[in-house]
Design a protein around this motif. Structure first.
Motif, PDB file in Angstrom:
ATOM      1  N   MET A 137       0.842  -1.181   0.000  1.00  0.00           N
ATOM      2  CA  MET A 137       0.000   0.000   0.000  1.00  0.00           C
ATOM      3  C   MET A 137       0.886   1.243   0.000  1.00  0.00           C
ATOM      4  N   ALA A 138       0.650   2.141  -0.906  1.00  0.00           N
ATOM      5  CA  ALA A 138       1.452   3.358  -1.022  1.00  0.00           C
ATOM      6  C   ALA A 138       0.989   4.378   0.002  1.00  0.00           C
ATOM      7  N   VAL A 139       1.936   5.060   0.598  1.00  0.00           N
ATOM      8  CA  VAL A 139       1.632   6.131   1.538  1.00  0.00           C
ATOM      9  C   VAL A 139       1.636   7.428   0.754  1.00  0.00           C
ATOM     10  N   HIS A 140       0.603   8.202   0.918  1.00  0.00           N
ATOM     11  CA  HIS A 140       0.501   9.459   0.195  1.00  0.00           C
ATOM     12  C   HIS A 140       1.552  10.425   0.715  1.00  0.00           C
ATOM     13  N   SER A 141       2.190  11.149  -0.204  1.00  0.00           N
ATOM     14  CA  SER A 141       3.276  12.044   0.189  1.00  0.00           C
ATOM     15  C   SER A 141       2.783  13.202   1.043  1.00  0.00           C
ATOM     16  N   GLU A 142       1.554  13.612   0.851  1.00  0.00           N
ATOM     17  CA  GLU A 142       0.991  14.705   1.632  1.00  0.00           C
ATOM     18  C   GLU A 142      -0.057  14.108   2.561  1.00  0.00           C
ATOM     19  N   SER A 143       0.310  13.842   3.811  1.00  0.00           N
ATOM     20  CA  SER A 143      -0.595  13.119   4.699  1.00  0.00           C
ATOM     21  C   SER A 143      -1.538  14.024   5.475  1.00  0.00           C
ATOM     22  N   THR A 144      -1.356  15.341   5.407  1.00  0.00           N
ATOM     23  CA  THR A 144      -2.280  16.252   6.072  1.00  0.00           C
ATOM     24  C   THR A 144      -2.638  17.395   5.135  1.00  0.00           C
ATOM     25  N   LYS A 145      -3.827  17.945   5.370  1.00  0.00           N
ATOM     26  CA  LYS A 145      -4.335  19.117   4.662  1.00  0.00           C
ATOM     27  C   LYS A 145      -5.121  19.933   5.666  1.00  0.00           C
ATOM     28  N   THR A 146      -5.532  21.099   5.243  1.00  0.00           N
ATOM     29  CA  THR A 146      -6.371  21.935   6.081  1.00  0.00           C
ATOM     30  C   THR A 146      -7.732  22.073   5.432  1.00  0.00           C
ATOM     31  N   CYS A 147      -8.780  21.934   6.219  1.00  0.00           N
ATOM     32  CA  CYS A 147     -10.151  22.071   5.727  1.00  0.00           C
ATOM     33  C   CYS A 147     -10.372  23.510   5.252  1.00  0.00           C
ATOM     34  N   ALA A 148     -10.950  23.656   4.074  1.00  0.00           N
ATOM     35  CA  ALA A 148     -11.193  24.979   3.497  1.00  0.00           C
ATOM     36  C   ALA A 148     -12.263  25.756   4.256  1.00  0.00           C
ATOM     37  N   SER A 149     -13.119  25.075   4.998  1.00  0.00           N
ATOM     38  CA  SER A 149     -14.193  25.744   5.718  1.00  0.00           C
ATOM     39  C   SER A 149     -13.828  26.075   7.164  1.00  0.00           C
ATOM     40  N   CYS A 150     -13.427  25.068   7.927  1.00  0.00           N
ATOM     41  CA  CYS A 150     -13.201  25.284   9.360  1.00  0.00           C
ATOM     42  C   CYS A 150     -11.752  25.579   9.717  1.00  0.00           C
ATOM     43  N   GLY A 151     -10.831  25.316   8.802  1.00  0.00           N
ATOM     44  CA  GLY A 151      -9.427  25.608   9.065  1.00  0.00           C
ATOM     45  C   GLY A 151      -8.721  24.599   9.936  1.00  0.00           C
ATOM     46  N   ARG A 152      -9.365  23.482  10.234  1.00  0.00           N
ATOM     47  CA  ARG A 152      -8.732  22.449  11.053  1.00  0.00           C
ATOM     48  C   ARG A 152      -7.927  21.498  10.169  1.00  0.00           C
ATOM     49  N   GLU A 153      -6.921  20.906  10.765  1.00  0.00           N
ATOM     50  CA  GLU A 153      -6.088  19.957  10.035  1.00  0.00           C
ATOM     51  C   GLU A 153      -6.849  18.656   9.791  1.00  0.00           C
ATOM     52  N   MET A 154      -6.705  18.126   8.577  1.00  0.00           N
ATOM     53  CA  MET A 154      -7.318  16.846   8.215  1.00  0.00           C
ATOM     54  C   MET A 154      -6.197  15.839   8.010  1.00  0.00           C
ATOM     55  N   GLN A 155      -6.394  14.639   8.502  1.00  0.00           N
ATOM     56  CA  GLN A 155      -5.448  13.548   8.290  1.00  0.00           C
ATOM     57  C   GLN A 155      -5.911  12.719   7.100  1.00  0.00           C
ATOM     58  N   TRP A 156      -4.967  12.180   6.358  1.00  0.00           N
ATOM     59  CA  TRP A 156      -5.283  11.312   5.226  1.00  0.00           C
ATOM     60  C   TRP A 156      -6.072  10.116   5.718  1.00  0.00           C
ATOM     61  N   ARG A 157      -7.092   9.735   4.965  1.00  0.00           N
ATOM     62  CA  ARG A 157      -7.910   8.573   5.294  1.00  0.00           C
ATOM     63  C   ARG A 157      -7.955   7.649   4.081  1.00  0.00           C
ATOM     64  N   ALA A 158      -8.025   6.358   4.345  1.00  0.00           N
ATOM     65  CA  ALA A 158      -8.056   5.379   3.259  1.00  0.00           C
ATOM     66  C   ALA A 158      -9.235   5.615   2.313  1.00  0.00           C
TER      67      ALA A 158
END
Length: 126
Positions: free
Chosen positions: A1-22
């Protein structure tokens, strides 16, 4: 299983950090929101007005001053300002992501995704 190079992002609405999900594996690059609630809410004109108000309030104060999210909520909402508290906090988190402001508690910069309780907003310091 490949691990995504960018494992976190920020939600465009609430500004909270999002973790990568399968479940987002096929479309991680297109994911903008952390939840259905944020996707439905999006970013409104009132949200942008809160962001501008936060920046204006900070610009009108000393460089070392802070504001409370309620200051922006009161400036826009008048008597109904309490309903704007969470939108003001979301606006502040989005401004942190943009590099415009810092969120602090007890004078220390905190992670906006996990901050609980009273916060203050100040201009970003390099």
């Amino acid at each position: 299983m490949a691990v995504h190079s960018e494992s976190t992002k920020t939600c465009a609405s609430c500004g909270r950090e999002m973790q990568w999900r399968a479940k987002w594996a096929k479309n991680w690059d297109a994911v903008k929101y952390c939840s259905d609630a944020c996707r439905t809410r999006g970013v409104t004109t009132q949200d942008r007005e809160l962001e501008r108000t936060i920046l204006t309030l900070l610009a009108n104060r000393a460089a070392t001053s802070t504001i409370c999210p309620s200051d922006a909520a009161r400036a826009i909402g008048g008597e109904e300002w309490r309903d704007l508290m969470e939108p003001a906090r979301r606006a502040a988190r989005r401004l942190v992501v943009a590099g415009e402001v810092d969120i602090t508690q007890r004078g220390q910069v905190v992670d906006p995704s996990t901050a609980k309780g009273p916060i203050r907003i100040r201009r970003h310091r390099a």
